[in-house]
Motif scaffolding. Sequence first.
Motif, short mmCIF file in Angstrom:
data_model
loop_
_atom_site.label_atom_id
_atom_site.label_comp_id
_atom_site.label_asym_id
_atom_site.label_seq_id
_atom_site.Cartn_x
_atom_site.Cartn_y
_atom_site.Cartn_z
N VAL A 174 -31.99 -18.94 -21.95
CA VAL A 174 -32.84 -19.51 -20.90
C VAL A 174 -31.97 -20.10 -19.81
O VAL A 174 -30.75 -20.22 -19.96
CB VAL A 174 -33.78 -20.60 -21.45
CG1 VAL A 174 -34.77 -20.05 -22.45
CG2 VAL A 174 -33.00 -21.75 -22.04
N VAL A 175 -32.60 -20.49 -18.73
CA VAL A 175 -31.96 -21.24 -17.65
C VAL A 175 -32.60 -22.61 -17.68
O VAL A 175 -33.83 -22.73 -17.75
CB VAL A 175 -32.20 -20.57 -16.29
CG1 VAL A 175 -31.54 -21.36 -15.19
CG2 VAL A 175 -31.70 -19.16 -16.29
N PHE A 176 -31.80 -23.67 -17.64
CA PHE A 176 -32.34 -25.03 -17.73
C PHE A 176 -32.77 -25.51 -16.36
O PHE A 176 -31.96 -25.66 -15.45
CB PHE A 176 -31.27 -25.97 -18.32
CG PHE A 176 -31.81 -27.34 -18.60
CD1 PHE A 176 -32.78 -27.54 -19.56
CD2 PHE A 176 -31.33 -28.43 -17.91
CE1 PHE A 176 -33.27 -28.80 -19.83
CE2 PHE A 176 -31.81 -29.70 -18.17
CZ PHE A 176 -32.78 -29.88 -19.13
N ASP A 177 -34.05 -25.74 -16.21
CA ASP A 177 -34.63 -26.23 -14.96
C ASP A 177 -34.99 -27.69 -15.15
O ASP A 177 -36.02 -28.02 -15.72
CB ASP A 177 -35.87 -25.40 -14.61
CG ASP A 177 -36.54 -25.86 -13.33
OD1 ASP A 177 -35.95 -26.69 -12.61
OD2 ASP A 177 -37.64 -25.39 -13.05
N ARG A 178 -34.13 -28.57 -14.66
CA ARG A 178 -34.36 -30.00 -14.82
C ARG A 178 -35.25 -30.55 -13.73
O ARG A 178 -35.54 -31.74 -13.69
CB ARG A 178 -33.04 -30.76 -14.84
CG ARG A 178 -32.22 -30.60 -13.59
CD ARG A 178 -30.89 -31.32 -13.70
NE ARG A 178 -30.07 -31.04 -12.54
CZ ARG A 178 -30.15 -31.68 -11.38
NH1 ARG A 178 -31.03 -32.65 -11.24
NH2 ARG A 178 -29.37 -31.37 -10.38
N VAL A 214 -33.47 -36.55 -20.35
CA VAL A 214 -33.30 -35.15 -19.95
C VAL A 214 -32.10 -34.55 -20.68
O VAL A 214 -32.17 -33.44 -21.21
CB VAL A 214 -33.14 -35.04 -18.42
CG1 VAL A 214 -32.83 -33.62 -18.01
CG2 VAL A 214 -34.38 -35.56 -17.72
N LYS A 215 -31.02 -35.28 -20.73
CA LYS A 215 -29.81 -34.81 -21.42
C LYS A 215 -30.06 -34.68 -22.92
O LYS A 215 -29.62 -33.70 -23.55
CB LYS A 215 -28.67 -35.78 -21.15
CG LYS A 215 -27.36 -35.35 -21.73
CD LYS A 215 -26.25 -36.31 -21.36
CE LYS A 215 -24.93 -35.88 -21.95
NZ LYS A 215 -23.86 -36.83 -21.59
N ALA A 216 -30.78 -35.63 -23.51
CA ALA A 216 -31.08 -35.58 -24.94
C ALA A 216 -31.92 -34.35 -25.28
O ALA A 216 -31.66 -33.67 -26.29
CB ALA A 216 -31.82 -36.85 -25.37
N LEU A 217 -32.90 -34.03 -24.44
CA LEU A 217 -33.72 -32.85 -24.66
C LEU A 217 -32.88 -31.58 -24.56
O LEU A 217 -33.00 -30.68 -25.40
CB LEU A 217 -34.87 -32.81 -23.65
CG LEU A 217 -35.93 -31.75 -23.89
CD1 LEU A 217 -37.29 -32.30 -23.49
CD2 LEU A 217 -35.65 -30.49 -23.14
N ALA A 263 -41.78 -30.06 -22.09
CA ALA A 263 -40.85 -28.94 -21.92
C ALA A 263 -41.63 -27.63 -22.07
O ALA A 263 -42.50 -27.52 -22.94
CB ALA A 263 -39.74 -29.00 -22.95
N GLN A 264 -41.30 -26.66 -21.21
CA GLN A 264 -41.92 -25.34 -21.27
C GLN A 264 -40.86 -24.28 -21.07
O GLN A 264 -39.97 -24.46 -20.25
CB GLN A 264 -42.94 -25.15 -20.15
CG GLN A 264 -44.16 -25.99 -20.21
CD GLN A 264 -45.08 -25.67 -19.04
OE1 GLN A 264 -44.64 -25.32 -17.97
NE2 GLN A 264 -46.37 -25.82 -19.28
N VAL A 265 -40.97 -23.19 -21.79
CA VAL A 265 -40.16 -22.00 -21.53
C VAL A 265 -41.07 -21.04 -20.78
O VAL A 265 -42.09 -20.60 -21.32
CB VAL A 265 -39.63 -21.38 -22.83
CG1 VAL A 265 -38.86 -20.10 -22.52
CG2 VAL A 265 -38.75 -22.36 -23.57
N SER A 287 -38.21 -25.41 -18.37
CA SER A 287 -38.60 -26.38 -17.36
C SER A 287 -39.03 -27.67 -18.04
O SER A 287 -39.79 -27.63 -19.02
CB SER A 287 -39.74 -25.82 -16.52
OG SER A 287 -40.17 -26.76 -15.58
N ILE A 288 -38.58 -28.80 -17.51
CA ILE A 288 -38.96 -30.07 -18.10
C ILE A 288 -39.64 -30.95 -17.07
O ILE A 288 -39.44 -30.80 -15.87
CB ILE A 288 -37.75 -30.81 -18.69
CG1 ILE A 288 -36.73 -31.12 -17.61
CG2 ILE A 288 -37.09 -30.02 -19.78
CD1 ILE A 288 -36.26 -32.52 -17.70
N HIS A 289 -40.46 -31.84 -17.55
CA HIS A 289 -41.06 -32.88 -16.72
C HIS A 289 -41.00 -34.18 -17.50
O HIS A 289 -41.31 -34.21 -18.69
CB HIS A 289 -42.51 -32.56 -16.37
CG HIS A 289 -43.15 -33.64 -15.56
ND1 HIS A 289 -42.83 -33.85 -14.25
CD2 HIS A 289 -44.05 -34.59 -15.89
CE1 HIS A 289 -43.51 -34.87 -13.80
NE2 HIS A 289 -44.26 -35.34 -14.77
N ARG A 290 -40.59 -35.22 -16.83
CA ARG A 290 -40.43 -36.52 -17.46
C ARG A 290 -41.30 -37.52 -16.71
O ARG A 290 -41.22 -37.64 -15.50
CB ARG A 290 -38.96 -36.94 -17.38
CG ARG A 290 -38.66 -38.32 -17.88
CD ARG A 290 -37.20 -38.64 -17.72
NE ARG A 290 -36.75 -38.61 -16.33
CZ ARG A 290 -36.81 -39.64 -15.49
NH1 ARG A 290 -37.32 -40.78 -15.88
NH2 ARG A 290 -36.36 -39.52 -14.26
#
Length: 118
Positions: free
Chosen positions: A91-95, A104-107, A40-42, A30-33
């Motif tokens: 993992v599953v990417f949660d944007r 977001v794409k770079a991360l 970023a957190q798993v 999961s990401i937050h910008r």
Amino acid sequence: MAKMLSLFAKRRQRVRTALRARGGQRPRLSIHRSGRHIYAQVIDDAQGRTVASASTLEKDARDTTGATAQAATEVGKRVAERAKAAGVTQVVFDRGGFLFHGRVKALAEAAREGGLEF
């Protein structure tokens, strides 16, 4: 009367619902910008705990500004390294509600290079 959701909240809800349907038992990245930083957190939803995390607020990352794709790349590498150390490789990417573009794409690309599969 129904609560009116913003377009961002609707997109976040739609993305999260799709992840639950496709993700199965995988933890989610999961990401937050924000305007200045990226986080970023798993997260293992089955156990309800954070497995690994990284952000631009950490002491070793403060020398670079948080609002760049380069800083997001460093966060992606760091979270992938910590997740692998905790035994998580898929993992599953949660944007969230954020578009898959720029920081977001770079991360995401850096996390993939770091060994996470999604």
